[in-house]
Design an enzyme around this catalytic site. Structure first.
Site: not given
Lengths: 87, 459
Positions: B239, B412
């Site tokens: 998640c 990132c």
């Protein structure tokens, strides 16, 4: 060899790997579940990572990947369902 | 003089409203902490649940609306009050499971979670509140449950379920709800349920999708019958990576609670041999018929090879958490720290900053000088993105009259995908693009936010 057009639905990781939620494909009406899966892998090579975990369902019924023959009919629904683990 | 009086009066009013607010906060906290809810840090043996044979007047009033159901009735309600349920994970699934089971009057509710409440949990983990941030989730959930139904015996466990403690814990409960967020825990809970003969009501959710099956119940399959081999770690999306719309685990958790109540009241579950799938985007449920339990299953089959619990992190090759793993794919020479990158930025040395996150994350926040080419585009050699990269590199080379390799820094969120991108880009250097010298920014933008720019958003 007779062929049928079936509707393949991709869920969870398989939708991500194929970039598709659904597609119609033409396959032989008499085909083993393993051949059907290999057919999908040929269309979408990235699916191969899911091979050992995927639940393949034909007409909303689980089919184990193997040599047993499936009899597909026009319009049948094939679902590719990798497990989800989140919560 | 008048001015002074006025100012004092204003100050007093302010202080009074402050006192009211503080008293309110104190009352809230005291109410929360006054409940029994003694946090368990290890598994203890609980006294058996006191058996009820009838309902008292308060029970009758409280449960009247469900007592009216012929499917449940007094008999079903009494059965529910005699049942104990272990909820593994007090997150997006566990919160609604615990909430509805407590509301419906289960006898004992074990609430297990090793994490503490964070702000990014609150959109889906609806028992936790702003006030319980930083507290163990098991305790936060138990406090909310006790406010809802003080007659439910609530046992919060702030511990990691393991091969050492799982059997002792699970055999003390009648039904188990798997509300965990990772694969090793799912195999551990499954095996422990098979070994102790407990039905396992299991759900999962990600993004806009959910799945639910009841395992190890009345001849149905167990998790291993369906998934004998664990997925390769790199194919698992959690998640915190993939995102999840809060209401989706909410829906799946509600369905789990329903199945637990049906089993507890003797009605049996509808999903013993079914895999229910929910697609929140299409608004569609599908149910797949599964095979019964498999004779050759390693744990529930006729000649099981798993007769005691294993090391599930090793079995799955991943950690029993949904927190991101830290990859280490590169050498020291291929990486720079955020401090080193800041110095490069400040020196105006010509370079390219490549952000390899998906666009949806770049929309949340990004460094202004970066260009965005998602890792997936590099992996798939997406033409438009490769052209963008090639053009940007050759423009930079011309403008800055760089003789040697063009420096490219890759960033990132946390510094995992950027490492994969560095490996890909090194292969492309001199082929698809001009010669480049590629380096990964260690720890990604979250390290940037922590160490360089505290005003940069974290997510």
């Amino acid at each position: 060899m007779n062929t049928e057009q079936v509707s393949v639905l991709y869920f969870a990781k398989s939708a991500e790997l194929t970039g598709l939620k659904a597609e119609n494909i033409t396959v032989p009406s008499n085909i083993s579940s393993l051949r059907l899966w290999q057919h999908l892998e040929t269309r979408h090579p990235r699916l191969s990572v899911l091979r050992d975990q995927v639940v393949l369902a034909v007409r909303q019924e689980y089919v184990p990947l193997g040599e047993q023959p499936l009899t597909l009919r026009d319009g049948d629904e094939v679902a590719v369902i990798p497990p989800l683990s989140g919560g | 003089m008048d001015d002074t009086v006025l100012s004092l009066k204003t100050q007093l009013l302010e202080k009074e409203s402050e006192i009211v607010a503080l008293k309110k906060k104190l009352a809230q906290l005291e109410k929360g902490n006054s409940v029994l809810t003694e946090l368990q840090e290890k598994v203890i043996n609980l006294p058996p649940l006191k058996s009820n044979t009838a309902l008292n007047n308060e029970d009758i009033m409280r449960y009247s609306r469900q007592l009216l159901l012929p499917e449940l009735g007094v008999k079903g309600q009494v059965a529910i009050s005699n049942v104990s349920v272990l909820v593994v994970g007090c997150g997006g699934l566990g919160c609604p499971v615990a909430q509805y089971l407590a509301a419906a009057g289960v006898g004992r509710l074990g609430l297990l979670d090793y994490d503490v409440v964070e702000l990014s949990n609150l959109h889906r983990q609806v028992l936790h509140t702003e006030l319980t941030q930083g507290q163990p989730k098991a305790l936060s959930a138990a406090q909310a449950i006790s406010r809802l139904n003080s007659r439910v015996q609530c046992v919060p466990y702030h511990l990691q379920l393991s091969r050492e403690n799982a059997l002792q814990l699970i055999q003390q409960y009648d039904i188990v709800a798997d509300c965990s967020d990772n694969v090793p825990t799912r195999y551990l809970v499954n095996d422990a349920c098979v070994l102790t003969g407990r039905p396992l009501v299991s759900a999962s959710a990600l993004r806009m999708e959910g799945q639910l099956t009841v395992y190890n119940c009345r001849g149905g399959p167990c998790y291993r019958c369906l998934y004998p081999a664990p997925p390769p770690p790199e194919t698992i999306t959690n998640c915190s990576d993939g995102g999840v719309l809060g209401v989706v685990p909410g829906i799946m958790g509600c369905l789990q609670a329903l199945e637990v109540l049906k089993i507890a009241s003797g009605q049996g579950s509808s999903f013993e041999k079914q895999l229910l799938m929910f697609d929140g985007q299409e608004g569609r449920f599908r149910s797949i018929r599964l095979r019964p339990k498999q004779a050759e299953c390693a744990v529930c089959g006729e000649t099981p090879t798993v007769t005691e619990l294993q090391d599930y992190e090793q079995f799955c090759g991943s950690a029993a958490t949904d927190k991101c793993r830290r990859l280490n794919l590169l050498t020291k020479e291929q990486r720079v720290s955020v401090q080193e990158y800041k110095a490069i930025l400040d020196s105006s040395a010509p370079h390219l900053l490549l952000d390899v996150r998906p666009k949806v994350e770049v929309d949340i926040c990004h460094l202004p000088i970066s260009i965005n080419i998602p890792l997936s585009s590099l992996e798939n050699k997406k033409t438009e993105h490769l052209t963008l990269l090639k053009d940007t590199v050759s423009d930079l080379k011309q403008q800055m009259s760089i003789k040697s390799q063009v420096p490219v820094f890759v960033v990132c969120k946390l510094g995992n995908d950027s490492q994969k991108a560095v490996q890909l880009l090194e292969k492309m250097s001199g082929e698809e693009v001009d010669q480049i010298a590629v380096k990964d920014v260690v720890g990604g933008l979250m390290a940037w936010a922590n160490k360089i720019d505290p005003s940069f958003p974290q997510y």
